[in-house]
Scaffold this active site. Structure first.
Site, mmCIF file in Angstrom:
data_model
loop_
_atom_site.group_PDB
_atom_site.id
_atom_site.type_symbol
_atom_site.label_atom_id
_atom_site.label_comp_id
_atom_site.label_asym_id
_atom_site.label_seq_id
_atom_site.Cartn_x
_atom_site.Cartn_y
_atom_site.Cartn_z
ATOM 1 N N LEU A 31 8.165 -4.163 -5.278
ATOM 2 C CA LEU A 31 8.433 -2.797 -5.267
ATOM 3 C C LEU A 31 7.853 -2.345 -3.756
ATOM 4 C CD1 LEU A 31 6.798 -1.201 -8.344
ATOM 5 C CD2 LEU A 31 9.233 -1.336 -7.998
ATOM 6 N N GLY A 32 7.331 -3.250 -3.065
ATOM 7 C CA GLY A 32 7.093 -2.852 -1.736
ATOM 8 C C GLY A 32 5.807 -3.412 -1.043
ATOM 9 N N GLY A 34 2.107 -3.009 0.863
ATOM 10 C CA GLY A 34 1.391 -1.775 1.281
ATOM 11 C C GLY A 34 0.260 -2.443 2.079
ATOM 12 N N LYS A 35 -0.931 -1.452 2.234
ATOM 13 C CA LYS A 35 -1.937 -1.921 2.998
ATOM 14 C C LYS A 35 -2.819 -3.031 1.980
ATOM 15 C CE LYS A 35 -5.029 1.505 1.147
ATOM 16 N NZ LYS A 35 -4.859 2.785 0.945
ATOM 17 N N PHE A 36 -3.026 -4.089 2.803
ATOM 18 C CA PHE A 36 -3.753 -5.156 2.089
ATOM 19 C C PHE A 36 -2.937 -5.859 1.060
ATOM 20 C CE2 PHE A 36 -7.058 -2.565 3.702
ATOM 21 C CZ PHE A 36 -7.784 -3.693 4.283
ATOM 22 N N ARG A 38 0.954 -6.602 -1.512
ATOM 23 C CA ARG A 38 2.467 -6.404 -2.238
ATOM 24 C C ARG A 38 2.148 -5.842 -3.558
ATOM 25 N NH1 ARG A 38 6.571 -9.257 0.607
ATOM 26 N NH2 ARG A 38 5.640 -10.275 2.199
ATOM 27 N N VAL A 39 3.180 -4.954 -3.779
ATOM 28 C CA VAL A 39 3.250 -4.461 -5.045
ATOM 29 C C VAL A 39 4.456 -5.134 -5.846
ATOM 30 C CG1 VAL A 39 3.452 -2.061 -6.329
ATOM 31 C CG2 VAL A 39 2.232 -2.353 -4.118
ATOM 32 N N LYS A 54 -0.633 -4.131 -7.822
ATOM 33 C CA LYS A 54 -0.612 -4.645 -6.603
ATOM 34 C C LYS A 54 -1.514 -5.720 -6.343
ATOM 35 C CE LYS A 54 -2.114 -2.332 -2.397
ATOM 36 N NZ LYS A 54 -2.054 -1.226 -1.428
ATOM 37 N N ASP A 148 -4.543 11.652 4.270
ATOM 38 C CA ASP A 148 -3.141 10.888 4.736
ATOM 39 C C ASP A 148 -2.255 11.073 3.638
ATOM 40 O OD1 ASP A 148 -2.116 9.258 6.573
ATOM 41 O OD2 ASP A 148 -2.733 7.353 5.252
ATOM 42 N N LYS A 150 1.503 12.086 3.498
ATOM 43 C CA LYS A 150 2.517 11.997 4.366
ATOM 44 C C LYS A 150 3.765 11.642 3.447
ATOM 45 C CE LYS A 150 1.375 7.898 6.475
ATOM 46 N NZ LYS A 150 0.524 7.546 7.927
ATOM 47 N N ASN A 153 3.565 8.434 1.348
ATOM 48 C CA ASN A 153 2.622 8.320 0.201
ATOM 49 C C ASN A 153 2.829 9.060 -1.149
ATOM 50 O OD1 ASN A 153 1.110 6.551 1.967
ATOM 51 N ND2 ASN A 153 -0.155 8.161 2.621
ATOM 52 N N ASP A 166 -1.079 7.257 -2.635
ATOM 53 C CA ASP A 166 -2.180 6.541 -1.858
ATOM 54 C C ASP A 166 -2.975 7.484 -1.358
ATOM 55 O OD1 ASP A 166 -3.108 4.094 -0.676
ATOM 56 O OD2 ASP A 166 -1.241 3.563 0.104
ATOM 57 N N THR A 183 1.787 7.458 13.366
ATOM 58 C CA THR A 183 2.464 8.817 13.642
ATOM 59 C C THR A 183 1.329 9.837 13.600
ATOM 60 O OG1 THR A 183 4.195 10.484 12.738
ATOM 61 C CG2 THR A 183 3.176 9.070 11.134
HETATM 62 C C1 AK6 Z 1 5.071 1.397 -6.077
HETATM 63 C C2 AK6 Z 1 6.407 2.663 -7.408
HETATM 64 C C3 AK6 Z 1 4.416 2.469 -8.141
HETATM 65 C C4 AK6 Z 1 2.661 1.274 -6.616
HETATM 66 C C5 AK6 Z 1 -3.429 5.287 -6.606
HETATM 67 C C6 AK6 Z 1 -6.904 -1.770 -1.152
HETATM 68 C C7 AK6 Z 1 -7.440 -0.450 -1.606
HETATM 69 C C8 AK6 Z 1 -9.043 -2.020 -0.021
HETATM 70 C C9 AK6 Z 1 -3.338 3.307 -5.190
HETATM 71 C C10 AK6 Z 1 -5.320 0.480 -2.779
HETATM 72 C C11 AK6 Z 1 -4.860 3.015 -5.358
HETATM 73 C C12 AK6 Z 1 -5.339 2.031 -4.474
HETATM 74 C C13 AK6 Z 1 -4.706 1.324 -3.628
HETATM 75 C C14 AK6 Z 1 -3.316 1.769 -3.189
HETATM 76 C C15 AK6 Z 1 -2.746 2.775 -4.117
HETATM 77 C C16 AK6 Z 1 -0.348 2.046 -3.586
HETATM 78 C C17 AK6 Z 1 1.936 2.118 -4.017
HETATM 79 C C18 AK6 Z 1 1.030 2.922 -3.361
HETATM 80 O O1 AK6 Z 1 -4.797 -0.692 -2.226
HETATM 81 N N1 AK6 Z 1 -6.681 0.311 -2.429
HETATM 82 C C19 AK6 Z 1 -7.685 -2.676 -0.133
HETATM 83 C C20 AK6 Z 1 -9.269 -0.765 -0.079
HETATM 84 C C21 AK6 Z 1 -8.385 0.207 -1.142
HETATM 85 O O2 AK6 Z 1 -2.726 4.184 -5.884
HETATM 86 N N2 AK6 Z 1 -1.425 2.888 -3.653
HETATM 87 O O3 AK6 Z 1 -0.748 0.873 -3.152
HETATM 88 S S1 AK6 Z 1 1.700 2.417 -5.744
HETATM 89 C C22 AK6 Z 1 3.851 2.048 -6.958
HETATM 90 C C23 AK6 Z 1 6.296 1.982 -6.408
HETATM 91 C C24 AK6 Z 1 7.388 1.957 -5.545
HETATM 92 C C25 AK6 Z 1 8.421 2.560 -6.299
HETATM 93 N N3 AK6 Z 1 7.648 2.968 -7.394
HETATM 94 N N4 AK6 Z 1 5.475 2.941 -8.402
#
Ligand code: AK6
Length: 288
Positions: A31-32, A34-36, A38-39, A54, A148, A150, A153, A166, A183
């Site tokens: 799906l994409g 992200g930071k750290f 893939r989803v 994720k 953050d 935007k 997110n 996010d 940005t």
């Molecule tokens: C994509 C979709 C759903 C998935 C509540 C990581 C972290 C160190 C999140 C995170 C909570 C925590 C983290 C990320 C998210 C996302 C895509 C955005 O990574 N935390 C490492 C410290 C903290 O959300 N959110 O990653 S959410 C999703 C898509 C694409 C199309 N439809 N539905």
């Protein structure tokens, strides 16, 4: 050794399960990124519940010393329950990876929808701003500042309902520098100046988003980062003649893009603003 944690609510599936492992899921398309990590689209085998999974490499988390941050974030986020905040159902890990079980938003990224349609209708824009204001009020009550927000997110579910997906606040100082190389368009004056800031930064961002939803471009866009910085600091705000946007909408934007953070319209007042009352769909959905 595999351990995990999950919320006590009914999803994924109706059973309360505390020890998820990767074997419980069938993995689908990516799906994409992200930071750290893939989803992926994924399905819990037993319940057939669709989620976004994720996958984060522990090595990365350790490299950036994010371990404590991640644990704290997981604790806070598994407790958040709001229709406009993407759910984090639970998490688990194995030797090299951490897996986050996230809500899947079928409508995908809001900014793609914005680029596709160039700009949103006043009804759509007001519905998204009202959804955001409600989600942020809920987060602020829980002492969570987003910082953050935007378009990238923001996701849409199958009914077109907005989901904050996010949380920039949780990756504090490390991504702050990151943000500075990225940005500036969505940042409030006190943030571009790196002054102390509070909840009102999110309210500024709502003004920027409201403008971008209606005009298709953020208000302080410029050819260089330095020029965007100058435009934010001056609150150099102008409204183009096209697309035609109501003066009520412009009035809301003007009341949010105020340099003095104490003078910005509060989230409660946003929800009472005549333009929101007149245009926002109370169900938070608008499929037109
Ligand atoms: C994509 C979709 C759903 C998935 C509540 C990581 C972290 C160190 C999140 C995170 C909570 C925590 C983290 C990320 C998210 C996302 C895509 C955005 O990574 N935390 C490492 C410290 C903290 O959300 N959110 O990653 S959410 C999703 C898509 C694409 C199309 N439809 N539905």
């Amino acid at each position: 050794m595999v351990s995990s944690s999950s919320s006590s609510s009914s999803s994924p599936g109706s059973s309360v399960k505390r020890n998820w492992s990767i074997d419980d899921f069938e993995i689908g398309k990516p799906l994409g990124k992200g930071k750290f990590g893939r989803v992926y689209l994924a399905r819990e085998s037993k319940s057939k519940y669709i989620v976004a999974l994720k996958v984060i490499f522990k090595e990365q988390v350790e490299k950036y010393k994010m371990h404590h941050q991640l644990k704290r974030e997981m604790a806070i986020q598994t407790s958040l329950r709001h229709p406009n905040v993407l759910r984090l159902y639970g998490w688990f890990h194995d030797n090299e990876k951490i897996y986050l079980i996230l809500e899947y938003a079928h409508g995908g990224e809001l900014y793609k929808e914005l680029r596709r349609s160039r700009h949103f209708s006043e009804k759509q824009a007001a519905t998204y701003i009202a959804s955001l204001a409600q989600a942020l009020a809920y987060c602020h009550e829980k002492h969570v500042i987003h910082r953050d927000i935007k378009p990238e997110n923001l996701l849409l579910d199958h009914e077109g309902r907005l989901k904050i997906a996010d949380f920039g606040w949780s990756v504090q100082s490390k991504t702050k520098r990151h943000t500075m190389c990225g940005t500036l368009d969505y940042l409030a004056p006190e943030m571009v100046e790196k002054k102390a800031h509070d909840y009102a930064v999110d309210n500024w961002t709502l003004g920027v988003l409201c403008y971008e939803f209606l005009y298709g471009v953020p208000p302080f866009e410029a050819d260089s980062q330095a020029d965007t910085f100058r435009r934010i600091m001056k609150v150099d705000l102008t409204f183009p003649f096209t697309p035609r946007v109501s003066t009520e909408a412009q009035n809301l934007i003007i009341q949010l893009l105020v340099k003095d953070s104490a003078k910005r319209l509060s989230l409660e007042k946003i929800l009472e603003h005549p333009w929101i009352i007149k245009n926002a769909d109370p169900s938070g959905t608008c499929d037109e």
